[in-house]
Write an enzyme that holds these catalytic residues in place. Sequence first.
Site, mmCIF file in Angstrom:
data_model
loop_
_atom_site.group_PDB
_atom_site.id
_atom_site.type_symbol
_atom_site.label_atom_id
_atom_site.label_comp_id
_atom_site.label_asym_id
_atom_site.label_seq_id
_atom_site.Cartn_x
_atom_site.Cartn_y
_atom_site.Cartn_z
ATOM 1 N N ARG A 153 -3.473 11.290 5.149
ATOM 2 C CA ARG A 153 -4.173 12.523 4.925
ATOM 3 C C ARG A 153 -3.570 13.982 5.554
ATOM 4 O O ARG A 153 -4.079 14.678 6.193
ATOM 5 C CB ARG A 153 -5.676 12.549 5.563
ATOM 6 C CG ARG A 153 -6.663 11.520 5.123
ATOM 7 C CD ARG A 153 -6.892 11.699 3.714
ATOM 8 N NE ARG A 153 -7.670 10.606 3.203
ATOM 9 C CZ ARG A 153 -6.999 9.318 2.452
ATOM 10 N NH1 ARG A 153 -5.696 9.467 2.215
ATOM 11 N NH2 ARG A 153 -7.709 8.228 2.173
ATOM 12 N N SER A 221 -16.337 13.497 2.378
ATOM 13 C CA SER A 221 -16.024 12.757 3.449
ATOM 14 C C SER A 221 -15.651 13.800 4.810
ATOM 15 O O SER A 221 -14.636 14.406 4.368
ATOM 16 C CB SER A 221 -14.990 11.535 3.468
ATOM 17 O OG SER A 221 -15.311 10.706 2.457
ATOM 18 N N GLU A 317 -11.804 15.911 8.862
ATOM 19 C CA GLU A 317 -10.874 15.839 7.822
ATOM 20 C C GLU A 317 -10.841 17.128 6.908
ATOM 21 O O GLU A 317 -10.089 17.793 6.442
ATOM 22 C CB GLU A 317 -11.098 14.591 6.760
ATOM 23 C CG GLU A 317 -10.150 14.670 5.238
ATOM 24 C CD GLU A 317 -10.673 13.593 4.706
ATOM 25 O OE1 GLU A 317 -10.170 13.471 3.401
ATOM 26 O OE2 GLU A 317 -11.197 12.485 5.061
#
Length: 336
Positions: A153, A221, A317
């Site tokens: 990520r 998410s 995130e």
Amino acid sequence: MISLLQHHTFALPAFATSLIRIEQLNELNQVDWHIPFIILGEGSNTVFVDDFQGQIIQIANKGISVNETDASYIIEASAGENWHSFVSFCVKQGMYGLENLALIPGTVGAAPVQNIGAYGVEVKDVITKVSGFNIVTGEHQVLTNEECEFAYRDSIFKHALLGKFIITSVEFELQKEWQANLSYGPLQFLQAPTAQQVMDEVIAIRSSKLPDPKLQPNSGSFFKNPIVSNGLAQSLLEKYPSMPSYFVSDKQIKLAAGWLIEQANLKGYKIGGVEVSEKQALVLINSDGAVNKDLLAMITHIQKAVLAKFGVALEHEVRLIAKSGETKVEAPTCHK
């Protein structure tokens, strides 16, 4: 001032000085880069937690071109293309390899920034080049996969090139000799599926877990799956044998952030207008006219609760934008 309510899927009330929509690459040369700015696609991984004192540069260029070799398809997609539509296009055209990444919200240009991933596949596995506009030099530049410095990520676009490089297109290479990637979770139960069947299953799984942001404002998410030491993972597995865990290296194990949040009894937990989804604890929902302080308090509460129960620090995130640019709610590093 421009309202940003419709420009990020979490839909917190916020404003910016101006919004510039880029549909042609030459329009980038006309932007005054001395004014503070934020690059935005569809706003599915960005939340404005305050009024932004600058301009929003929205990348909205379109176009897909395909070339092929004996062994592979070389596909270049403009940064403003919708990601899921692009995945669907590839599968329908018989070009396979992206089907595990179906229904991830956002644009093609956002995909390499975050190195998006799902169900055993990361986009770095199929990216060959990233093209963009270098704000410092005022010239267009092409980066190879290696130069993108992809990690979990993560990428160079979050670090050395943050605020200096605007992605305008991404080149992918998909092998003609295709084999379904069924390594992850429910996909393991599929028997010799076609790429379309894999994509359909991914869509069904994601739809069952992730609320539609058009119906319930959210950013998908919200937290990264934490990567912890092998030692910590093993001690947790002794206590919680059913805890999902995934091998990263001999020294590191990846845990499921959603499972950790759920085990901390936070499903359905509310602070103001922000709620932890009952369907998937990894998703935070703007359930009732949330404001920025609700979201910031929820992030902190989740981080503290997971740290207290598991000794694991969660990192969000989703990109948070405050008055002067990107900001972070730092995970606590120790618990009392």
